[in-house]
Scaffold this active site. Sequence first.
Site, PDB file in Angstrom:
ATOM      1  N   GLY A 227      91.109  39.531 -46.904  1.00  0.00           N
ATOM      2  CA  GLY A 227      89.722  39.341 -47.312  1.00  0.00           C
ATOM      3  C   GLY A 227      89.572  39.413 -48.823  1.00  0.00           C
TER       4      GLY A 227
ATOM      5  N   SER B  28      97.994  38.529 -46.980  1.00  0.00           N
ATOM      6  CA  SER B  28      97.114  38.071 -48.053  1.00  0.00           C
ATOM      7  C   SER B  28      96.677  39.262 -48.922  1.00  0.00           C
ATOM      8  CB  SER B  28      95.935  37.316 -47.444  1.00  0.00           C
ATOM      9  OG  SER B  28      95.242  36.565 -48.403  1.00  0.00           O
ATOM     10  N   TRP B  29      95.359  39.514 -49.049  1.00  0.00           N
ATOM     11  CA  TRP B  29      94.925  40.685 -49.795  1.00  0.00           C
ATOM     12  C   TRP B  29      95.609  41.945 -49.264  1.00  0.00           C
ATOM     13  CZ3 TRP B  29      93.403  43.761 -53.381  1.00  0.00           C
ATOM     14  CH2 TRP B  29      92.898  45.024 -53.062  1.00  0.00           C
TER      15      TRP B  29
ATOM     16  N   HIS C 195      98.647  29.136 -45.222  1.00  0.00           N
ATOM     17  CA  HIS C 195      98.375  30.546 -45.494  1.00  0.00           C
ATOM     18  C   HIS C 195      98.080  31.366 -44.246  1.00  0.00           C
ATOM     19  CE1 HIS C 195      97.180  33.936 -47.973  1.00  0.00           C
ATOM     20  NE2 HIS C 195      96.014  34.009 -47.355  1.00  0.00           N
TER      21      HIS C 195
ATOM     22  N   ASP D 149     101.296  26.844 -48.840  1.00  0.00           N
ATOM     23  CA  ASP D 149     100.194  27.788 -49.036  1.00  0.00           C
ATOM     24  C   ASP D 149      99.553  27.548 -50.411  1.00  0.00           C
ATOM     25  OD1 ASP D 149      98.516  29.969 -49.352  1.00  0.00           O
ATOM     26  OD2 ASP D 149      99.953  31.411 -48.538  1.00  0.00           O
TER      27      ASP D 149
END
Length: 350
Positions: free
Chosen positions: A78, A145-146, A327, A299
């Site tokens: 996020g 990701s984050w 991604h 990605d």
Amino acid sequence: MRFFISRYLLLSIISIFSFEIQSNEQRDHFVSDVKEFVPYSIEAPISEGFLQVSEKHEIYYATYGNPNGVPVVILHGGPGIGCSDEYSRFFDLNYWHVIMFDQRGAMRSKPFACMEENTTQHSVTDIESLRIHLGIQQWVVFGHSWGSCLALIYGQSYPESCLGFILEGTFLGRDKDISFFRDMGKVSAGAYADFLANIPLEEQNDVPKTCYQRLMDSDPNIHMSMARALMRYQLLNTNNPPSAEIIQKILSDDRFILSFIRAFVHYAIHQCFLQPNQVLENVSKISHLPCIIVHGSLDTVCPLEQSALLHESWQNSELWIIEGAGHSCREPTITNALVEATTAYIIKMQ
């Protein structure tokens, strides 16, 4: 992860609603035809609860699988998206004890969408508090990701608490990776023009500041209007936008929109609360631990360069490049690779 939503990150959002070339050191995978490591069934948690991490915040957590298995904590992306039972499908729950939680302000954590006392450093402390609360000595850290950036910062802060890492779609949190506001309007001028129509002309000189102030406003009419406008912009700011039906479905979920967009902008505005190049400069603190890095070759949300740089700095890491993948961890070849990665960990530990 660049804080710029491309069609690959859109696939992650939309899905919520709808062999090898090695280096001389034998540390690289380039996976052109991922083996059929079929994902497991999605399971419900065996326990759920809330942990008071400050006078203001309680974080929601859930556990899955074998309480006596190898512990692994999952850090969602996020920021603000929250965890999901879907992550359980990457793990053989006969062997793994899976722990997930919603980061401060995200989805089920309380108070909802609260950005006070909400920084990367707060999240790092929360992860360690959750480990202690659950009586876990050490655990594997899994981040997407984050969540991969948060995993690395946590590991560098508490290396003695970590058994190793599984990372997907690495985000390093450098200034060059946080380009959301810098890139506004570069893909779809029409989407950007439509977005600007939501901001009074006199407030358009500093769009990031205006967005942030409106998102943080206590009046739901103000913060939800801005959150929906940003969400709509991000959905349309692509050469291949989703259908009108999917856009409408996403835009109808106010809780998800506010949780995601408010945290997303809060962290982007504050450079993820990190020092310049903080992650790469501190890899030596965890380089003795094993790490499997999974990254799609296509990605564009978190370009492959970020995983390559991390791998280059981390002697005890493996980089698995998934040819033709983007991604989203929901893409079949990424999913298969993550199942393979969790299986590899179990084999090593037996």
